[in-house]
Design an enzyme around this catalytic site. Structure first.
Site, PDB file in Angstrom:
ATOM      1  N   GLY A  58     -15.660  -4.195 -15.809  1.00 53.32           N
ATOM      2  CA  GLY A  58     -15.495  -4.811 -14.484  1.00 53.32           C
ATOM      3  C   GLY A  58     -16.728  -4.631 -13.634  1.00 53.32           C
ATOM      4  O   GLY A  58     -17.531  -3.698 -13.846  1.00 53.32           O
ATOM      5  N   ALA A  59     -16.891  -5.568 -12.688  1.00 55.91           N
ATOM      6  CA  ALA A  59     -18.067  -5.521 -11.799  1.00 55.91           C
ATOM      7  C   ALA A  59     -17.674  -5.962 -10.394  1.00 55.91           C
ATOM      8  O   ALA A  59     -18.467  -6.549  -9.664  1.00 55.91           O
ATOM      9  CB  ALA A  59     -19.170  -6.407 -12.360  1.00 55.91           C
TER      10      ALA A  59
ATOM     11  N   THR B  44      -8.903  -1.821   2.809  1.00 58.92           N
ATOM     12  CA  THR B  44      -8.707  -2.242   1.424  1.00 58.92           C
ATOM     13  C   THR B  44      -9.010  -3.725   1.285  1.00 58.92           C
ATOM     14  O   THR B  44      -9.499  -4.366   2.232  1.00 58.92           O
ATOM     15  CB  THR B  44      -7.294  -1.830   0.923  1.00 58.92           C
ATOM     16  OG1 THR B  44      -7.210  -2.118  -0.474  1.00 58.92           O
ATOM     17  CG2 THR B  44      -6.166  -2.540   1.648  1.00 58.92           C
TER      18      THR B  44
ATOM     19  N   SER C 146       0.821  -1.217   0.000  1.00 60.84           N
ATOM     20  CA  SER C 146       0.000   0.000   0.000  1.00 60.84           C
ATOM     21  C   SER C 146       0.858   1.271   0.000  1.00 60.84           C
ATOM     22  O   SER C 146       1.831   1.370   0.741  1.00 60.84           O
ATOM     23  CB  SER C 146      -0.910   0.013   1.231  1.00 60.84           C
ATOM     24  OG  SER C 146      -1.571   1.266   1.301  1.00 60.84           O
ATOM     25  N   LEU C 147       0.447   2.236  -0.844  1.00 67.65           N
ATOM     26  CA  LEU C 147       1.168   3.516  -0.893  1.00 67.65           C
ATOM     27  C   LEU C 147       0.502   4.561   0.005  1.00 67.65           C
ATOM     28  O   LEU C 147       0.987   5.677   0.118  1.00 67.65           O
ATOM     29  CB  LEU C 147       1.208   4.030  -2.338  1.00 67.65           C
ATOM     30  CG  LEU C 147       2.031   3.175  -3.307  1.00 67.65           C
ATOM     31  CD1 LEU C 147       1.892   3.690  -4.730  1.00 67.65           C
ATOM     32  CD2 LEU C 147       3.504   3.164  -2.894  1.00 67.65           C
ATOM     33  N   SER C 148      -0.603   4.184   0.655  1.00 69.05           N
ATOM     34  CA  SER C 148      -1.302   5.157   1.499  1.00 69.05           C
ATOM     35  C   SER C 148      -0.408   5.719   2.618  1.00 69.05           C
ATOM     36  O   SER C 148      -0.465   6.925   2.893  1.00 69.05           O
ATOM     37  CB  SER C 148      -2.566   4.530   2.094  1.00 69.05           C
ATOM     38  OG  SER C 148      -3.470   4.241   1.054  1.00 69.05           O
TER      39      SER C 148
ATOM     40  N   ARG D  58     -16.327  -9.921 -17.322  1.00 64.38           N
ATOM     41  CA  ARG D  58     -16.047 -11.304 -17.752  1.00 64.38           C
ATOM     42  C   ARG D  58     -17.155 -12.235 -17.293  1.00 64.38           C
ATOM     43  O   ARG D  58     -17.671 -13.043 -18.047  1.00 64.38           O
ATOM     44  CB  ARG D  58     -14.687 -11.724 -17.164  1.00 64.38           C
ATOM     45  CG  ARG D  58     -14.285 -13.117 -17.510  1.00 64.38           C
ATOM     46  CD  ARG D  58     -12.949 -13.439 -16.891  1.00 64.38           C
ATOM     47  NE  ARG D  58     -12.958 -13.326 -15.420  1.00 64.38           N
ATOM     48  CZ  ARG D  58     -11.920 -13.604 -14.654  1.00 64.38           C
ATOM     49  NH1 ARG D  58     -10.775 -13.990 -15.195  1.00 64.38           N
ATOM     50  NH2 ARG D  58     -12.005 -13.498 -13.340  1.00 64.38           N
TER      51      ARG D  58
ATOM     52  N   LYS E 180     -13.417  -4.571   2.496  1.00 65.37           N
ATOM     53  CA  LYS E 180     -14.304  -3.414   2.289  1.00 65.37           C
ATOM     54  C   LYS E 180     -15.781  -3.723   2.530  1.00 65.37           C
ATOM     55  O   LYS E 180     -16.533  -2.856   2.957  1.00 65.37           O
ATOM     56  CB  LYS E 180     -14.128  -2.861   0.868  1.00 65.37           C
ATOM     57  CG  LYS E 180     -12.841  -2.092   0.679  1.00 65.37           C
ATOM     58  CD  LYS E 180     -12.817  -1.433  -0.691  1.00 65.37           C
ATOM     59  CE  LYS E 180     -11.489  -0.727  -0.911  1.00 65.37           C
ATOM     60  NZ  LYS E 180     -11.457   0.032  -2.158  1.00 65.37           N
TER      61      LYS E 180
ATOM     62  N   ASP F 262     -14.159   6.127  -1.970  1.00 66.35           N
ATOM     63  CA  ASP F 262     -13.716   5.706  -3.316  1.00 66.35           C
ATOM     64  C   ASP F 262     -14.512   6.440  -4.394  1.00 66.35           C
ATOM     65  O   ASP F 262     -13.964   6.876  -5.406  1.00 66.35           O
ATOM     66  CB  ASP F 262     -13.909   4.194  -3.502  1.00 66.35           C
ATOM     67  CG  ASP F 262     -12.789   3.380  -2.866  1.00 66.35           C
ATOM     68  OD1 ASP F 262     -11.661   3.910  -2.729  1.00 66.35           O
ATOM     69  OD2 ASP F 262     -13.033   2.221  -2.488  1.00 66.35           O
TER      70      ASP F 262
END
Ligand code: NAP
Length: 279
Positions: free
Chosen positions: A130-131, A67, A20-22, A154, A71, A107
């Site tokens: 994406g879903a 994350t 993580s870059l947070s 997909r 979530k 988000d």
């Protein structure tokens, strides 16, 4: 940092979370504003989530980002959830306040703030790829801007679930609708490792705006740049969602420029969103 006992502790929970870059940009923000606080990663397995959250709250951690894969699970463990969490079905921000766990989702607003740095979204026609979890926040955000959203995934049944929840239209293939959309948003994990393409990227034209939630130059972003499209990778959204979490925790205006600058060494793009690839 003053570790006298008054230093506030914030963090991110996930599994895995070491990538993580947070911590980089949240600590840069605390430091810039002179806030006596530290932000650290906490690696928590799904089966330990309930116990770990209770422990972090007892240890007087003040707030958390959440994350993958927690979530959705944190929603059921909160004492209060925002209306956006209710609509999206997932939370990425927790605030511990007077013994209560409050859950928020940033988000969706992070997505809006980042994409609206390069394009006005109102009423746009959008192809959503994406879903999964992030697609739900993006779909919610796009509907807040009255976009016409076409979704491809997909696994079609997951696209159908999202379509029903947010009022989207399912398409059988990205190519089917590509010619009549303004914006293409990739929320799948395809591109993380240069895997196969999601569709024939040669069909992109310079009139498309292309957004990829992945924080790197994916084959999709590379193709968009080759075609001269407006483009954005996942770094700006990462910063904006974190900035909104920072605002919830501290009540302070997040120092966006400082947060962005702190990620330059980690790949935050320095090119303008119109910069084509040099050939
Ligand atoms: P997720 O819930 O696991 O969803 C993954 C999605 O990718 C699903 O739609 C899945 O389709 C699709 N997918 C996976 N492999 C595929 C393949 N080979 N071909 C086609 N589709 C495939 O993940 P998520 O939480 O939505 O996150 C997705 C990506 O967004 C991650 O790379 C994450 O790092 C990034 N992200 C970025 C930000 C940001 O702030 N920039 C925020 C959140 C997420 P199926 O349903 O068919 O499995």
């Amino acid at each position: 940092m003053n570790l006298s006992g008054r230093t506030e502790v914030y963090g991110v929970i996930g599994y895995p979370v070491s990538h993580s870059l947070s911590p980089v940009f949240q600590n840069a923000a605390f430091s810039f504003l002179g806030i006596d606080a530290v932000y650290v990663p906490f690696e928590i397995k799904p089966e330990d989530l309930r116990e770990a959250l209770a422990g972090l709250k007892k240890a007087r951690v003040r707030g958390l980002n959440v994350t993958i894969p927690h979530k959705e699970a944190v929603v059921g463990l909160a004492d209060w959830v925002s209306q956006e969490v209710e609509a999206i079905g997932a939370a990425n921000t927790l605030l511990f306040s007077e013994g209560r766990t409050l859950a928020y989702n940033t988000d969706w607003i992070g997505f809006l703030r980042s994409v609206e740095e390069i394009v006005d979204l109102d009423g746009k026609r959008v192809l959503l790829l994406g879903a999964g979890g992030s697609a739900r926040a993006v779909a919610y955000a796009l509907k807040r801007r009255s976009c016409q959203v076409y979704i491809w995934n997909r696994t079609k049944s997951r696209a159908e679930d999202l379509a029903e929840r947010f009022g989207l239209e399912v398409v059988g293939s990205p190519e089917e609708i590509l010619g009549s959309v303004d914006l293409v948003v990739n929320t799948t994990s395809v591109g993380l490792r240069d895997e196969e393409k999601l569709f024939n990227y040669d069909l992109l034209t310079q009139d498309h705006v292309v957004v990829d939630l992945i924080y790197r130059e994916t084959p999709l972003i590379k193709a968009a740049r080759e075609k001269g499209c407006l483009w954005q990778n996942g770094f700006p959204m990462l910063v904006h969602q974190g900035a909104e979490s920072f605002r919830i925790w501290t009540g302070c205006e997040p120092p966006l420029k400082v947060m962005k600058r702190s990620l330059r060494g980690y790949g935050y793009p320095t090119d303008s969103p119109r910069t084509p690839l040099k050939t």
